[in-house]
Scaffold this active site. Sequence first.
Site, short mmCIF file in Angstrom:
data_model
loop_
_atom_site.label_atom_id
_atom_site.label_comp_id
_atom_site.label_asym_id
_atom_site.label_seq_id
_atom_site.Cartn_x
_atom_site.Cartn_y
_atom_site.Cartn_z
N ARG A 188 6.02 -3.62 0.01
CA ARG A 188 6.78 -4.50 0.89
C ARG A 188 7.22 -5.76 0.16
O ARG A 188 8.38 -6.18 0.26
CB ARG A 188 5.94 -4.86 2.12
CG ARG A 188 5.55 -3.66 2.96
CD ARG A 188 4.44 -3.98 3.95
NE ARG A 188 4.83 -5.04 4.89
CZ ARG A 188 4.01 -5.59 5.76
NH1 ARG A 188 2.74 -5.20 5.81
NH2 ARG A 188 4.44 -6.53 6.57
N ILE A 203 -4.18 1.67 4.31
CA ILE A 203 -2.76 1.36 4.30
C ILE A 203 -2.52 0.39 5.46
O ILE A 203 -3.33 0.30 6.38
CB ILE A 203 -1.85 2.61 4.41
CG1 ILE A 203 -2.12 3.38 5.72
CG2 ILE A 203 -2.04 3.51 3.23
CD1 ILE A 203 -1.18 4.58 5.90
N ASP A 204 -1.42 -0.34 5.41
CA ASP A 204 -1.15 -1.37 6.41
C ASP A 204 -1.06 -0.78 7.81
O ASP A 204 -0.68 0.39 7.99
CB ASP A 204 0.15 -2.10 6.09
CG ASP A 204 0.06 -2.91 4.82
OD1 ASP A 204 -1.06 -3.21 4.38
OD2 ASP A 204 1.12 -3.23 4.26
N ASN A 205 -1.36 -1.61 8.81
CA ASN A 205 -1.26 -1.17 10.21
C ASN A 205 0.14 -0.67 10.55
O ASN A 205 0.29 0.29 11.31
CB ASN A 205 -1.63 -2.31 11.15
CG ASN A 205 -3.08 -2.74 11.01
OD1 ASN A 205 -3.90 -2.04 10.43
ND2 ASN A 205 -3.40 -3.90 11.56
#
Length: 476
Positions: free
Chosen positions: A384, A263-265
């Site tokens: 997003r 998953i994204d930072n």
Amino acid sequence: MLSTTYSRSRSYSTPVNLLLTLASNPSSLLPLNNKQFHLKTSSVSLSSLCLKNATLSCNSSKTDYVEVNVTNSINGYRQYNRLLPCPSQNCPPRIEHLVATEEGPVLEYICKELDLPPLYVTDLIHFGAVYYALVCPKPPPTATPEQVSLFKQYTHPSLLKNRTSIKGKTVREAQKTFRITHVDQFVEVGTYLRVHVHPKRFPRCYEIDWKSRVISVADSYVVLDKPAGTSVGGTSDNIEESCATFTSRALGLPIPLSTTHQIDNCTEGCVVFAKTKEYCSVFHGIIREKKVKKLYLALAAAPVPRGIMTHYMRPINMAPRLVSQDFVQGWYFCQLEVLECKEVPWPDAHIEEKYSVENCGWTSKSSAYECQINLLTGKTHQIRAQLAACGAPIVGDSMYMKAAIAELDNPEVNPFGKNRKEYTSVDEKEMAVAEWIAKHGKEPNVAIGLQACQISWDDGKHTYEARSPWWRGQTV
């Protein structure tokens, strides 16, 4: 960033059963697809055959960097000491490309060529920020004639055929990059080295009580409630400051955890790590069979209609991820389902400051909208990008919210939006795409309003939930 192959695992063996040899195929050398390649010093000459201090200038204008106020060293860069303690912000990118002109331990060679202290280079190697290839990849189109000439000399068949380390290997294999793992690793003349002198840093790793973030420890896996502002498994230049590394240490595991998905930072929530290579393969198989269900909570800046949302994502592996509501040949199919959307208070200034949530210019902050989302396809930045394309960007998402605001002000600015204008030529469309990309901002520093709130597999036999999301006022 370089487009050459990165190796994030700690296995550095190379494949076998190769069909072509270097000497018979010198013309098939693979190019480095970088944007710029500058020769920074005047110490290189054709007679020395030394591609020295050649630096990739990364045009990463979308990231915040801090200039360190220290005494400059003789090569014009800051003085270096150690990578720890971790700075609060990242330094400007510095990536050095070298071709070894003498054999010996890699630590000694890099220290001499880049004028770096041994302890600093030792730290870089420990962080996974130093790579090698047996043969130098082809310079990019922006390389100077001198660099091209040096490359040709180092990769000439008459030189390559005398190197026993590359006999029987294809050009592609010999140019594949691997991490340097030991300071005393031996490099021979002609070896290519890439040194990420300023690796991306993650100071939040040192602020977290990692044991408190562990949701479950099973025989074969660990489930972590990943904090925002951290990397799941590390980056191409930093595998030390990662959730996998810090969780492994917190649990006292003898073998480091392996990542099974990402998953994204800037996203928090449920992440599954494998304890063994065998279970890592098992979980990858479960993902391929689409037996893993992921639920997300997204804090949107505007209301989002319930139901299935479909877009098509441009198949280019770089941010921002562009999406279109209309089908585009070759673009990735993206789909999510909004299960619920409810109005909630916008996070107050104290909470935003606590989690370094960025003010992206959204004018109305009286309310936000918490959405529960079933992710049906799992593309990078999918939630997003899709919510932003619907005019409901995620709170704190500095990359996509700015573009969403620009589209609200001028609906025609998005060349893939429903109100896009008609373009008279391919060049005009390409220019519009470039302008649209420029409307996007940088990647968020720490947190955005996105949480992987639940993960389950095997028809719900294994189900895990994250704690309350940060925007509800939880403590660090």
